[in-house]
Motif scaffolding. Structure first.
Motif, PDB file in Angstrom:
ATOM      1  N   PHE A 122      15.838  40.200  25.136  1.00 14.26           N
ATOM      2  CA  PHE A 122      16.525  39.921  23.875  1.00 14.26           C
ATOM      3  C   PHE A 122      17.326  41.135  23.416  1.00 14.26           C
ATOM      4  O   PHE A 122      16.924  42.281  23.631  1.00 14.26           O
ATOM      5  CB  PHE A 122      15.513  39.538  22.794  1.00 14.26           C
ATOM      6  N   ARG A 123      18.435  40.856  22.748  1.00 19.16           N
ATOM      7  CA  ARG A 123      19.290  41.938  22.256  1.00 19.16           C
ATOM      8  C   ARG A 123      18.572  42.821  21.246  1.00 19.16           C
ATOM      9  O   ARG A 123      18.883  44.019  21.120  1.00 19.16           O
ATOM     10  CB  ARG A 123      20.571  41.355  21.648  1.00 19.16           C
ATOM     11  N   ASP A 124      17.605  42.256  20.515  1.00 17.85           N
ATOM     12  CA  ASP A 124      16.904  43.055  19.499  1.00 17.85           C
ATOM     13  C   ASP A 124      15.722  43.840  20.070  1.00 17.85           C
ATOM     14  O   ASP A 124      14.937  44.415  19.314  1.00 17.85           O
ATOM     15  CB  ASP A 124      16.438  42.157  18.346  1.00 17.85           C
ATOM     16  N   GLY A 125      15.587  43.871  21.435  1.00 13.12           N
ATOM     17  CA  GLY A 125      14.591  44.754  22.031  1.00 13.12           C
ATOM     18  C   GLY A 125      13.313  44.094  22.490  1.00 13.12           C
ATOM     19  O   GLY A 125      12.395  44.785  22.957  1.00 13.12           O
ATOM     20  N   TYR A 126      13.208  42.795  22.419  1.00 12.39           N
ATOM     21  CA  TYR A 126      12.015  42.101  22.910  1.00 12.39           C
ATOM     22  C   TYR A 126      12.259  41.596  24.336  1.00 12.39           C
ATOM     23  O   TYR A 126      13.406  41.423  24.767  1.00 12.39           O
ATOM     24  CB  TYR A 126      11.669  40.917  22.006  1.00 12.39           C
ATOM     25  N   TYR A 127      11.182  41.336  25.035  1.00 14.22           N
ATOM     26  CA  TYR A 127      11.267  40.711  26.354  1.00 14.22           C
ATOM     27  C   TYR A 127      10.006  39.874  26.577  1.00 14.22           C
ATOM     28  O   TYR A 127       8.957  40.104  25.950  1.00 14.22           O
ATOM     29  CB  TYR A 127      11.425  41.745  27.469  1.00 14.22           C
ATOM     30  N   GLY A 128      10.113  38.882  27.459  1.00 14.49           N
ATOM     31  CA  GLY A 128       8.975  38.020  27.751  1.00 14.49           C
ATOM     32  C   GLY A 128       9.341  37.031  28.848  1.00 14.49           C
ATOM     33  O   GLY A 128      10.484  36.987  29.317  1.00 14.49           O
ATOM     34  N   VAL A 129       8.364  36.243  29.267  1.00  8.88           N
ATOM     35  CA  VAL A 129       8.586  35.240  30.311  1.00  8.88           C
ATOM     36  C   VAL A 129       7.996  33.923  29.859  1.00  8.88           C
ATOM     37  O   VAL A 129       6.853  33.872  29.380  1.00  8.88           O
ATOM     38  CB  VAL A 129       7.939  35.659  31.652  1.00  8.88           C
ATOM     39  N   TRP A 130       8.795  32.855  30.006  1.00  9.07           N
ATOM     40  CA  TRP A 130       8.237  31.531  29.783  1.00  9.07           C
ATOM     41  C   TRP A 130       8.535  30.618  30.958  1.00  9.07           C
ATOM     42  O   TRP A 130       9.419  30.879  31.767  1.00  9.07           O
ATOM     43  CB  TRP A 130       8.720  30.921  28.470  1.00  9.07           C
ATOM     44  N   ARG A 131       7.741  29.584  31.047  1.00  7.91           N
ATOM     45  CA  ARG A 131       7.898  28.577  32.094  1.00  7.91           C
ATOM     46  C   ARG A 131       8.464  27.315  31.491  1.00  7.91           C
ATOM     47  O   ARG A 131       7.975  26.838  30.456  1.00  7.91           O
ATOM     48  CB  ARG A 131       6.546  28.275  32.749  1.00  7.91           C
ATOM     49  N   VAL A 132       9.519  26.795  32.111  1.00 11.41           N
ATOM     50  CA  VAL A 132      10.101  25.525  31.701  1.00 11.41           C
ATOM     51  C   VAL A 132       9.625  24.460  32.676  1.00 11.41           C
ATOM     52  O   VAL A 132       9.777  24.602  33.890  1.00 11.41           O
ATOM     53  CB  VAL A 132      11.643  25.594  31.699  1.00 11.41           C
ATOM     54  N   ASP A 133       9.018  23.400  32.150  1.00 14.84           N
ATOM     55  CA  ASP A 133       8.491  22.321  32.986  1.00 14.84           C
ATOM     56  C   ASP A 133       9.380  21.096  32.859  1.00 14.84           C
ATOM     57  O   ASP A 133       9.458  20.475  31.797  1.00 14.84           O
ATOM     58  CB  ASP A 133       7.051  21.970  32.572  1.00 14.84           C
ATOM     59  N   ARG A 134      10.078  20.769  33.953  1.00 19.85           N
ATOM     60  CA  ARG A 134      10.913  19.568  34.052  1.00 19.85           C
ATOM     61  C   ARG A 134      11.893  19.447  32.880  1.00 19.85           C
ATOM     62  O   ARG A 134      12.081  18.367  32.310  1.00 19.85           O
ATOM     63  CB  ARG A 134      10.035  18.328  34.162  1.00 19.85           C
ATOM     64  N   GLU A 135      12.465  20.583  32.500  1.00 16.80           N
ATOM     65  CA  GLU A 135      13.495  20.660  31.468  1.00 16.80           C
ATOM     66  C   GLU A 135      13.015  20.200  30.095  1.00 16.80           C
ATOM     67  O   GLU A 135      13.822  19.881  29.228  1.00 16.80           O
ATOM     68  CB  GLU A 135      14.734  19.844  31.884  1.00 16.80           C
ATOM     69  N   ALA A 136      11.713  20.176  29.900  1.00 15.88           N
ATOM     70  CA  ALA A 136      11.183  19.684  28.623  1.00 15.88           C
ATOM     71  C   ALA A 136      10.285  20.742  27.970  1.00 15.88           C
ATOM     72  O   ALA A 136      10.710  21.483  27.086  1.00 15.88           O
ATOM     73  CB  ALA A 136      10.431  18.380  28.847  1.00 15.88           C
ATOM     74  N   LYS A 137       9.083  20.829  28.430  1.00 13.15           N
ATOM     75  CA  LYS A 137       8.104  21.718  27.817  1.00 13.15           C
ATOM     76  C   LYS A 137       8.356  23.177  28.181  1.00 13.15           C
ATOM     77  O   LYS A 137       8.671  23.507  29.318  1.00 13.15           O
ATOM     78  CB  LYS A 137       6.710  21.307  28.284  1.00 13.15           C
ATOM     79  N   ARG A 138       8.211  24.068  27.197  1.00 12.44           N
ATOM     80  CA  ARG A 138       8.355  25.502  27.416  1.00 12.44           C
ATOM     81  C   ARG A 138       7.061  26.204  27.045  1.00 12.44           C
ATOM     82  O   ARG A 138       6.563  26.039  25.930  1.00 12.44           O
ATOM     83  CB  ARG A 138       9.516  26.057  26.599  1.00 12.44           C
ATOM     84  N   SER A 139       6.501  27.007  27.968  1.00 17.13           N
ATOM     85  CA  SER A 139       5.225  27.684  27.737  1.00 17.13           C
ATOM     86  C   SER A 139       5.359  29.162  28.091  1.00 17.13           C
ATOM     87  O   SER A 139       5.861  29.509  29.172  1.00 17.13           O
ATOM     88  CB  SER A 139       4.124  27.064  28.610  1.00 17.13           C
ATOM     89  N   TYR A 140       4.902  30.037  27.199  1.00 18.52           N
ATOM     90  CA  TYR A 140       4.915  31.468  27.500  1.00 18.52           C
ATOM     91  C   TYR A 140       3.835  31.784  28.536  1.00 18.52           C
ATOM     92  O   TYR A 140       2.679  31.410  28.372  1.00 18.52           O
ATOM     93  CB  TYR A 140       4.676  32.292  26.239  1.00 18.52           C
ATOM     94  N   VAL A 141       4.229  32.468  29.595  1.00 12.21           N
ATOM     95  CA  VAL A 141       3.257  32.933  30.587  1.00 12.21           C
ATOM     96  C   VAL A 141       3.116  34.449  30.523  1.00 12.21           C
ATOM     97  O   VAL A 141       2.197  35.021  31.112  1.00 12.21           O
ATOM     98  CB  VAL A 141       3.666  32.490  32.015  1.00 12.21           C
ATOM     99  N   PHE A 142       4.043  35.099  29.834  1.00  2.86           N
ATOM    100  CA  PHE A 142       3.966  36.520  29.527  1.00  2.86           C
ATOM    101  C   PHE A 142       4.503  36.668  28.107  1.00  2.86           C
ATOM    102  O   PHE A 142       5.678  36.414  27.856  1.00  2.86           O
ATOM    103  CB  PHE A 142       4.803  37.346  30.511  1.00  2.86           C
ATOM    104  N   PRO A 143       3.659  37.048  27.147  1.00  7.27           N
ATOM    105  CA  PRO A 143       4.055  37.029  25.727  1.00  7.27           C
ATOM    106  C   PRO A 143       5.158  38.026  25.412  1.00  7.27           C
ATOM    107  O   PRO A 143       5.355  39.028  26.118  1.00  7.27           O
ATOM    108  CB  PRO A 143       2.754  37.401  25.002  1.00  7.27           C
ATOM    109  N   LEU A 144       5.890  37.742  24.349  1.00  2.99           N
ATOM    110  CA  LEU A 144       6.961  38.638  23.920  1.00  2.99           C
ATOM    111  C   LEU A 144       6.413  40.015  23.550  1.00  2.99           C
ATOM    112  O   LEU A 144       5.381  40.130  22.881  1.00  2.99           O
ATOM    113  CB  LEU A 144       7.700  38.052  22.717  1.00  2.99           C
ATOM    114  N   LYS A 145       7.130  41.045  23.990  1.00  3.91           N
ATOM    115  CA  LYS A 145       6.751  42.418  23.668  1.00  3.91           C
ATOM    116  C   LYS A 145       7.990  43.192  23.240  1.00  3.91           C
ATOM    117  O   LYS A 145       9.098  42.913  23.692  1.00  3.91           O
ATOM    118  CB  LYS A 145       6.103  43.104  24.878  1.00  3.91           C
ATOM    119  N   LYS A 146       7.775  44.184  22.394  1.00  2.00           N
ATOM    120  CA  LYS A 146       8.864  45.025  21.912  1.00  2.00           C
ATOM    121  C   LYS A 146       8.990  46.262  22.797  1.00  2.00           C
ATOM    122  O   LYS A 146       7.982  46.804  23.265  1.00  2.00           O
ATOM    123  CB  LYS A 146       8.584  45.451  20.463  1.00  2.00           C
TER     124      LYS A 146
END
Length: 446
Positions: A122-146
């Motif tokens: 993110f431009r404001d200094g955060y980063y993280g990883v999420w999983r998109v399942d079949r273009e619908a559900k979004r789940s964080y697999v690595f939480p946002l960190k500053k």
């Protein structure tokens, strides 16, 4: 979410290993966005636009009109690799949450619904990883960190190392975390821009360890000169259907197995050959993945093209390779053989304990036929046959005392665009080969 996917004309199977750095890795795709190659989609899709800027050396995803974001992907599937690119937050709508990132383990289901992981910065200094399942559900697999590592105005280098279901994250050269998730076990990679933003990317690189990429048609093509999607796929066989001869022929056996198509000529005294007379490409490339070879190390196995057996005695070109590290090109016309390239050493090492990809390309040159042969995505040699055979089918070959298993066969035809680019790349390569040979001769003379 708008997605622009490059689907290689051919997909042939794979697998790899990982440590702090990928062992024996090789560059599978490298794009500085400054050349003529187009590994990613270019154009408008839905409400997003994808543009190469070769003079400036970057790739732009304009998702200003998108509410959900846009991605461009390469869909060749691997489980262990390293992918990286530099991303810049170029512009964004006033109220937009701006981020850019790398897509990895991208895959589609039978309804072409995409699932993938996204390493978002993110431009404001955060980063993280999420999983998109079949273009619908979004789940964080690595939480946002500053973090203080993000530069909001400059390019930021984003890198992911995938080791099956374990993933390692790097930002501007610094390790920033890891996670494990078993949902997606392999897939492609790509670039992402958030909705309401414009992201620019440069210096994209995808490294795949040698033992997983071996046997694959690289995304930059059979000889490393032209992306696979610039060819036209004419025929592809992974031997799930029975399209080739079966049973005994002389002293050779032809058998479908769980791992492919086996030609057992271990008791033979002449060349064993299985062929298809159709389809035919007047100018094209035949590719064959040999999964395994056993028997005499000095006797060859390989592929044939321009195959014609209508007159009884077959006519064809044959490109064969032997496990002693040599290769040969010959022509058989009405049963009479002529050597075009005698047995010679491979200019680079080939691991015959792993699958081997052979490629033979052919295109018209005046009244003759220009032939190019290669192994594992690298060119070996080229020759002009002034008395060419007529176009024909293609074949699989095994010399006496050899048993081999083939896992995939592909025929690619040259489009008008690929013809021109391939000729230019070939000409440039031939000039480098000539210069190298002249230099070696000068050294010998000195």
């Amino acid at each position: 979410m708008t997605r622009a996917a490059f689907k290689a004309a051919v997909v042939i199977l794979a697998i790899l290993a990982s440590s702090a750095a990928l062992a024996a890795s090789g560059i599978y795709v490298q794009d500085d966005f400054a050349g003529n190659e187009r590994f990613f989609f270019q154009g408008t899709l839905g409400d997003s636009t994808y543009t190469y800027h070769p003079k400036q050396g970057f790739y732009e995803i304009n998702a200003m009109k998108s509410k959900s974001g846009a991605l461009a992907t390469i869909t060749d599937a691997f489980s262990r690799y390293e992918v990286s690119a530099e991303a810049q937050f170029y512009d964004a709508a006033p109220q937009a949450t701006t981020y850019a990132g790398i897509v990895f383990h991208y895959a589609e289901d039978e309804r072409q619904r995409a699932s993938f992981y996204l390493f978002a910065v993110f431009r404001d200094g955060y980063y993280g990883v999420w999983r998109v399942d079949r273009e619908a559900k979004r789940s964080y697999v690595f939480p946002l960190k500053k973090t203080e590592l993000v530069s909001p105005a400059d390019f930021n280098r984003i890198r992911v190392r995938a080791d099956g279901s374990r993933f390692y994250l790097y930002l501007n050269g610094i390790f920033v975390g890891e996670f494990q998730d078993h949902t997606l076990n392999a897939g492609g990679v790509g670039l992402y821009a958030s909705g309401g933003s414009i992201a620019r990317f440069r210096r994209f690189q995808w490294r795949v360890a040698a033992d997983e990429a071996t046997g694959q048609i690289p995304a930059n093509g059979p000889f490393g000169w032209l992306p696979s999607h610039d060819y036209e796929g004419v025929f592809q066989d992974d031997f799930r259907q029975k399209l080739w001869r079966e049973g005994e022929s002389g002293t050779a056996d032809f058998t479908y197995t769980d791992t492919g198509y086996e030609i057992d000529n271990s008791r033979g005294t002449t060349m064993a050959l299985s062929y298809r007379s159709r389809p035919i490409a007047d100018e094209g490339i035949v590719l064959v993945v040999f999964k395994k070879a056993e028997g005499s190390e000095r006797n060859g196995f390989g592929l044939g093209f321009a195959f014609d057996a209508a007159s009884g005695a077959p006519s064809y070109y044959a490109f064969v390779i032997a496990r002693d590290g040599t290769f040969k090109l010959f022509k058989t016309s009405d049963g009479v053989s002529e050597v075009l390239l005698p047995w010679q050493e491979l200019p680079f090492e080939v691991d015959f304990e792993r699958p081997v990809l052979l490629a033979a390309g052919y295109l018209r040159e005046g009244s003759g036929l220009r032939i190019i042969v290669g192994v594992n995505g690298k060119p070996l040699a080229s020759i002009l046959d002034e008395k060419p055979l007529q176009p024909g089918g293609f074949a699989l070959l095994a010399a006496p005392l050899v048993r081999t298993t083939v896992s995939a066969v592909t025929l690619l035809a040259l489009t008008e665009k690929s013809q021109e680019v391939l000729r230019n790349k070939l000409d440039a390569w031939l000039k480098t080969q000539t210069a190298t040979l002249e230099g070696e001769n000068e050294n010998k003379a000195g």
